[in-house]
Scaffold this motif. Structure first.
Motif, PDB file in Angstrom:
ATOM      1  N   SER A  21      -4.370   8.817   2.562  1.00  0.00           N
ATOM      2  CA  SER A  21      -3.603   8.326   3.705  1.00  0.00           C
ATOM      3  C   SER A  21      -3.853   9.169   4.940  1.00  0.00           C
ATOM      4  N   GLU A  22      -3.667   8.525   6.092  1.00  0.00           N
ATOM      5  CA  GLU A  22      -3.647   9.223   7.363  1.00  0.00           C
ATOM      6  C   GLU A  22      -2.389   8.779   8.088  1.00  0.00           C
ATOM      7  N   TYR A  23      -1.838   9.663   8.890  1.00  0.00           N
ATOM      8  CA  TYR A  23      -0.615   9.337   9.620  1.00  0.00           C
ATOM      9  C   TYR A  23      -0.916   9.287  11.109  1.00  0.00           C
ATOM     10  N   SER A  24      -0.254   8.384  11.770  1.00  0.00           N
ATOM     11  CA  SER A  24      -0.180   8.440  13.228  1.00  0.00           C
ATOM     12  C   SER A  24       1.270   8.642  13.572  1.00  0.00           C
ATOM     13  N   SER A  25       1.578   8.816  14.807  1.00  0.00           N
ATOM     14  CA  SER A  25       2.958   9.051  15.193  1.00  0.00           C
ATOM     15  C   SER A  25       3.465   7.902  16.037  1.00  0.00           C
ATOM     16  N   GLY A  26       4.791   7.870  16.173  1.00  0.00           N
ATOM     17  CA  GLY A  26       5.415   6.934  17.092  1.00  0.00           C
ATOM     18  C   GLY A  26       5.248   5.496  16.684  1.00  0.00           C
ATOM     19  N   ASN A  27       5.088   4.625  17.677  1.00  0.00           N
ATOM     20  CA  ASN A  27       5.087   3.185  17.451  1.00  0.00           C
ATOM     21  C   ASN A  27       3.893   2.713  16.653  1.00  0.00           C
ATOM     22  N   GLU A  28       2.745   3.398  16.756  1.00  0.00           N
ATOM     23  CA  GLU A  28       1.560   2.972  16.000  1.00  0.00           C
ATOM     24  C   GLU A  28       1.820   3.063  14.510  1.00  0.00           C
ATOM     25  N   THR A  29       2.443   4.162  14.093  1.00  0.00           N
ATOM     26  CA  THR A  29       2.762   4.326  12.670  1.00  0.00           C
ATOM     27  C   THR A  29       3.746   3.255  12.222  1.00  0.00           C
ATOM     28  N   ALA A  31       4.301   0.378  13.543  1.00  0.00           N
ATOM     29  CA  ALA A  31       3.644  -0.933  13.562  1.00  0.00           C
ATOM     30  C   ALA A  31       2.796  -1.136  12.308  1.00  0.00           C
ATOM     31  N   ALA A  32       2.082  -0.078  11.893  1.00  0.00           N
ATOM     32  CA  ALA A  32       1.265  -0.181  10.685  1.00  0.00           C
ATOM     33  C   ALA A  32       2.135  -0.406   9.454  1.00  0.00           C
ATOM     34  N   GLU A  33       3.272   0.270   9.396  1.00  0.00           N
ATOM     35  CA  GLU A  33       4.163   0.085   8.249  1.00  0.00           C
ATOM     36  C   GLU A  33       4.770  -1.315   8.248  1.00  0.00           C
ATOM     37  N   ARG A  34       5.042  -1.867   9.425  1.00  0.00           N
ATOM     38  CA  ARG A  34       5.568  -3.227   9.495  1.00  0.00           C
ATOM     39  C   ARG A  34       4.524  -4.245   9.012  1.00  0.00           C
ATOM     40  N   VAL A  35       3.276  -3.976   9.336  1.00  0.00           N
ATOM     41  CA  VAL A  35       2.210  -4.851   8.843  1.00  0.00           C
ATOM     42  C   VAL A  35       2.148  -4.791   7.323  1.00  0.00           C
ATOM     43  N   HIS A  36       2.291  -3.581   6.780  1.00  0.00           N
ATOM     44  CA  HIS A  36       2.284  -3.440   5.317  1.00  0.00           C
ATOM     45  C   HIS A  36       3.488  -4.168   4.709  1.00  0.00           C
ATOM     46  N   MET A  37       4.625  -4.139   5.381  1.00  0.00           N
ATOM     47  CA  MET A  37       5.800  -4.862   4.885  1.00  0.00           C
ATOM     48  C   MET A  37       5.530  -6.357   4.847  1.00  0.00           C
ATOM     49  N   GLN A  38       4.915  -6.879   5.894  1.00  0.00           N
ATOM     50  CA  GLN A  38       4.619  -8.311   5.906  1.00  0.00           C
ATOM     51  C   GLN A  38       3.610  -8.667   4.824  1.00  0.00           C
ATOM     52  N   ARG A  39       2.638  -7.793   4.630  1.00  0.00           N
ATOM     53  CA  ARG A  39       1.665  -8.026   3.561  1.00  0.00           C
ATOM     54  C   ARG A  39       2.375  -8.073   2.211  1.00  0.00           C
ATOM     55  N   ALA A  40       3.324  -7.157   1.999  1.00  0.00           N
ATOM     56  CA  ALA A  40       4.056  -7.137   0.734  1.00  0.00           C
ATOM     57  C   ALA A  40       4.856  -8.420   0.544  1.00  0.00           C
ATOM     58  N   ARG A  41       5.469  -8.911   1.611  1.00  0.00           N
ATOM     59  CA  ARG A  41       6.224 -10.156   1.505  1.00  0.00           C
ATOM     60  C   ARG A  41       5.297 -11.321   1.172  1.00  0.00           C
ATOM     61  N   ASP A  42       4.134 -11.363   1.798  1.00  0.00           N
ATOM     62  CA  ASP A  42       3.158 -12.426   1.512  1.00  0.00           C
ATOM     63  C   ASP A  42       2.706 -12.358   0.054  1.00  0.00           C
ATOM     64  N   ASP A  43       2.456 -11.150  -0.434  1.00  0.00           N
ATOM     65  CA  ASP A  43       1.996 -11.000  -1.815  1.00  0.00           C
ATOM     66  C   ASP A  43       3.102 -11.355  -2.807  1.00  0.00           C
ATOM     67  N   LEU A  44       4.351 -11.008  -2.477  1.00  0.00           N
ATOM     68  CA  LEU A  44       5.459 -11.365  -3.361  1.00  0.00           C
ATOM     69  C   LEU A  44       5.624 -12.882  -3.420  1.00  0.00           C
ATOM     70  N   ARG A  45       5.491 -13.528  -2.275  1.00  0.00           N
ATOM     71  CA  ARG A  45       5.590 -14.990  -2.259  1.00  0.00           C
ATOM     72  C   ARG A  45       4.470 -15.611  -3.095  1.00  0.00           C
ATOM     73  N   ALA A  46       3.279 -15.032  -3.002  1.00  0.00           N
ATOM     74  CA  ALA A  46       2.161 -15.548  -3.797  1.00  0.00           C
ATOM     75  C   ALA A  46       2.413 -15.339  -5.293  1.00  0.00           C
ATOM     76  N   MET A  47       3.002 -14.205  -5.660  1.00  0.00           N
ATOM     77  CA  MET A  47       3.338 -13.958  -7.067  1.00  0.00           C
ATOM     78  C   MET A  47       4.311 -15.017  -7.582  1.00  0.00           C
ATOM     79  N   ARG A  48       5.295 -15.362  -6.771  1.00  0.00           N
ATOM     80  CA  ARG A  48       6.280 -16.356  -7.187  1.00  0.00           C
ATOM     81  C   ARG A  48       5.640 -17.738  -7.287  1.00  0.00           C
ATOM     82  N   GLU A  49       4.782 -18.060  -6.327  1.00  0.00           N
ATOM     83  CA  GLU A  49       4.124 -19.367  -6.360  1.00  0.00           C
ATOM     84  C   GLU A  49       3.224 -19.506  -7.582  1.00  0.00           C
ATOM     85  N   ARG A  50       2.551 -18.418  -7.951  1.00  0.00           N
ATOM     86  CA  ARG A  50       1.712 -18.468  -9.153  1.00  0.00           C
ATOM     87  C   ARG A  50       2.572 -18.682 -10.405  1.00  0.00           C
ATOM     88  N   THR A  51       3.724 -18.056 -10.430  1.00  0.00           N
ATOM     89  CA  THR A  51       4.624 -18.233 -11.577  1.00  0.00           C
ATOM     90  C   THR A  51       5.106 -19.675 -11.663  1.00  0.00           C
TER      91      THR A  51
END
Length: 701
Positions: A21-29, A31-51
């Protein structure tokens, strides 16, 4: 708190889980974590759809329905709640890899890098099967809760996220491996602990403390008793332990199940969403009356009768009543077979009965085995005559009319309801069963006024239902569940504890409670006694001392009662930064209604939930005062911002703001009134307002 700095990554590309991992500070960090959150939500939805897309087709109709139900439960556990973040923390840990050359040969050098894990409420993986969020119950997640300066557990950075409405709003970084970084209290952790409570109880996965985590992660083979003062999180620890065990021992508990027992329906409603939020939907939750709902309860016993019926001595009385139906044989068993009649003398039958009675089997099991034992003795005589026999002959003899009639006469089939009905309605039968156990006065106390005509019309009480449950266990032992979580255990009678212990037969338990909050006439005086009735040996006793919910002002006021109600129990140690607010309002009787309404208006103007608690008999007056003043309120299960709560049902609940009306009347309403008042006062999470006309109880004055 300090945020480590490095060359900023692309904020639109989340850091892969398990990668350096690498860290940035402030809003960039952020923003990156929010993107990861959205990715996780998309992947969870895909897991449910596959089920949901899986073809639920079994080998037969029953298998197909079972598979459909299993897939539906799986899909339900994968539902996303947009109001909650899928992860609340992140750790970067040292990773020690053996270096390899491009050809795959080991270079002999050890490369130390970091790997990143986002910690959340459930496991989320991408299309390739790689983890995007790590379940908080996984082994690697433990470092998020346990890493410290003393034991950093290879954690380079621990990141906590602030969130609102499911969206990440801030973050803090801690560096346990850095000896030069000062210890700083996490503002995000403090804010989450002190966040106002609205609606049902929430999970505490983001705020589990090390001492709580130790209890949560005890193995399934260990039973634990958690003594915790108000606000120490014992209920939350018990529920999270259930979730941890279901995750870690999925196969074992899928067969045996997990059972949560709470003090009342209002309490279960309050905690109902905690386990589903964590992805666990297959947990039964019930109250003690529901657990022992063997007969229709129509009345309440007087306090002294209920105490005696709940006494552990009643187990011996019930046992004697059951086994008194087994008679001594007066004549031999005669079994006609073919042209001959085979005889088993009475003394041999008596020996067989004695062996079965001393084996410790249930009454019904012994009855079934007696037929086989007698048939075996007939079989031995047949073989001695020179005939060839086998197991089929023995089974045929055991099922024959002469053997069945003979066994029915000596060892009759019993119905638990009718046995207890006779025990409570027949003075002579009770006297024989209770001889040397209960004296004449005690027998008179528990007897019904008149015999009942049948189980459906009998005057059953809850204590009677518990006796029926005990009788049923003597007749035929039922299989238990894999794990039982018992909350407010200090309030159960010995006979109720025995009923719960039978459900955990062969399994483990998490026992939760507080000796100081024992409010029933039969409340347990000490945990070793209660654990003995539960049938739990070598139980780990954990005392939670830190109070995370009740503020210092409320703790100090309520703790004045402890020397009177529980001299050996220490008050919790408040750790909240907010000391809370305590307001004592003494007014004349003519101004009571207006003062209560004014206090309620004041607390409802603040952020968070509010509860008005009064003695049960006073509740109607309080409701009228609030209605006359135009103040809307809800009842126990309405999930309203303002709730009217009878003192007898306040246990286990919590509100940001509490108004207590007439403490002296709460005390006067029951035998352990001071303990009830202690419970009521400690429901407050931020502010406590006490409105009274009658003088406060002496310990509070």
């Amino acid at each position: 708190m300090p945020v480590s700095a490095a060359s900023p990554p692309d904020p639109h590309v989340p850091h892969p889980v398990g990668q350096p991992s690498e860290y940035s500070s402030g809003n960039e960090t952020l923003a990156a974590e929010r993107v990861h959150m959205q990715r996780a939500r998309d992947d969870l939805r895909a897991m449910r759809e596959r089920t949901l897309a899986l073809n639920a087709q079994g080998g037969d109709a029953v298998s197909t329905e079972y598979l459909k139900a299993s897939l539906n439960r799986r899909a339900k556990s994968l539902e996303d709640d947009p109001a909650l973040p899928l992860f609340f923390g992140r750790i970067d840990r040292l990773r020690h890899d053996t270096g390899e050359s491009d050809t795959g040969a080991t270079t002999g050098d050890t490369e130390a890098a970091t790997e990143t894990f986002h910690i959340g409420r459930r496991h989320v993986m991408d299309q390739a099967g790689d983890p995007v969020v790590i379940d908080w119950r996984a082994d690697v997640s433990r470092a998020f809760y346990q890493a410290s300066r003393r034991d950093p557990q290879d954690v380079v950075t621990r990141r906590r996220f602030g969130f609102a409405d499911g969206e990440l709003t801030s973050y803090e970084d801690e560096h346990p491996l850095d000896p030069d970084e000062p210890d700083v209290t996490s503002q995000i952790l403090t804010a989450e602990i002190e966040r106002p409570r609205v609606g049902p109880m929430r999970d505490i996965v983001a705020t589990i403390q090390p001492e709580q985590d130790d209890v949560v992660r005890l193995t399934l083979d260990h039973s634990v008793c958690v003594q915790g003062a108000p606000g120490t999180g014992k209920t939350a620890v018990g529920l999270h332990r259930a979730a941890y065990l279901l995750h870690t021992y999925r196969n074992r508990l899928a067969r045996q199940g997990v059972l949560v027992i709470g003090p009342n329906r209002a309490f279960l409603h309050y905690i109902a969403q905690v386990l589903p939020t964590l992805g666990e939907v297959d947990v039964r939750q019930m109250t003690m009356p529901e657990l022992t709902a063997t007969v229709p309860v129509r009345r309440e016993d007087a306090s002294d009768a209920a105490v005696l019926k709940g006494d552990a001595r009643m187990a011996e009385v019930v046992r004697r009543a059951i086994w008194s139906h087994v008679a001594e044989p007066a004549e031999s068993l005669l079994v006609p077979r073919g042209s001959r009649t085979w005889r088993v003398p009475a003394y041999e039958v008596s020996e067989a009965i004695e062996v079965l009675r001393t084996r410790g089997e249930g009454y019904a099991t012994g009855r079934a085995l007696l037929s086989q034992r007698l048939a075996h003795r007939v079989l031995l005589r047949i073989e001695a005559s020179g005939e060839i026999t086998d197991d089929r002959v023995q089974n045929a003899v055991a099922r024959s009319r002469p053997v069945k009639a003979y066994v029915d006469g000596l060892w009759p089939a019993l119905d638990a309801e009718r046995v207890v009905m006779r025990l409570l309605g027949d003075a002579e039968f009770l006297a024989n069963a209770a001889d040397g156990v209960l004296d004449d006065t005690e027998q008179q106390l528990i007897r019904w006024d008149r015999p009942a005509r049948g189980p459906k019309s009998a005057p059953w009480s809850h204590a009677d239902a518990v006796l029926v449950d005990e009788a049923q266990s003597v007749i035929e032992r039922a299989s238990g569940v894999g794990h039982v979580v018992l909350d407010e255990a200090q309030d159960l009678s010995p006979m109720e504890l025995r009923a719960v212990g039978r459900r955990a037969a062969g399994g483990s338990m998490t026992v939760l409670g507080d000796i100081a909050q024992g409010t029933t006439p039969w409340a347990t005086p000490a945990w070793p006694e209660a654990l003995g009735h539960l049938g739990q040996q070598n139980v780990h006793l954990e005392v939670l001392r830190k109070g995370y919910r009740v503020p210092a002002a409320v703790v100090e006021f309520a703790a004045r009662l402890l020397p009177s109600i529980a001299p050996g129990v220490e008050p919790p140690q408040p750790v909240r930064s907010n000391p809370g607010v305590l307001d004592i309002v003494e007014i004349s009787a003519s101004e009571l209604g207006k003062s209560v309404a004014a206090a309620v208006r004041d607390v409802t103007a603040r952020v968070g939930s509010a509860g008005v608690i009064a003695a049960d008999a006073t509740l109607a007056d309080v409701a009228r005062w609030l209605t006359d003043d135009g103040i809307a309120f809800g009842q126990m299960e309405d999930d309203e911002a303002l709730t009217l709560v009878p003192a007898s049902l306040a246990k286990g609940l919590e509100y940001d703001h509490v108004v207590v009306v007439e403490p002296a009347r709460i005390v006067a309403a029951e035998l352990h009134g001071l303990r009830r008042l202690y419970v009521v006062l400690t429901r407050a999470v931020s502010t406590l307002t006490v409105v009274h006309t009658d003088p406060l109880p002496a310990p509070l004055s």
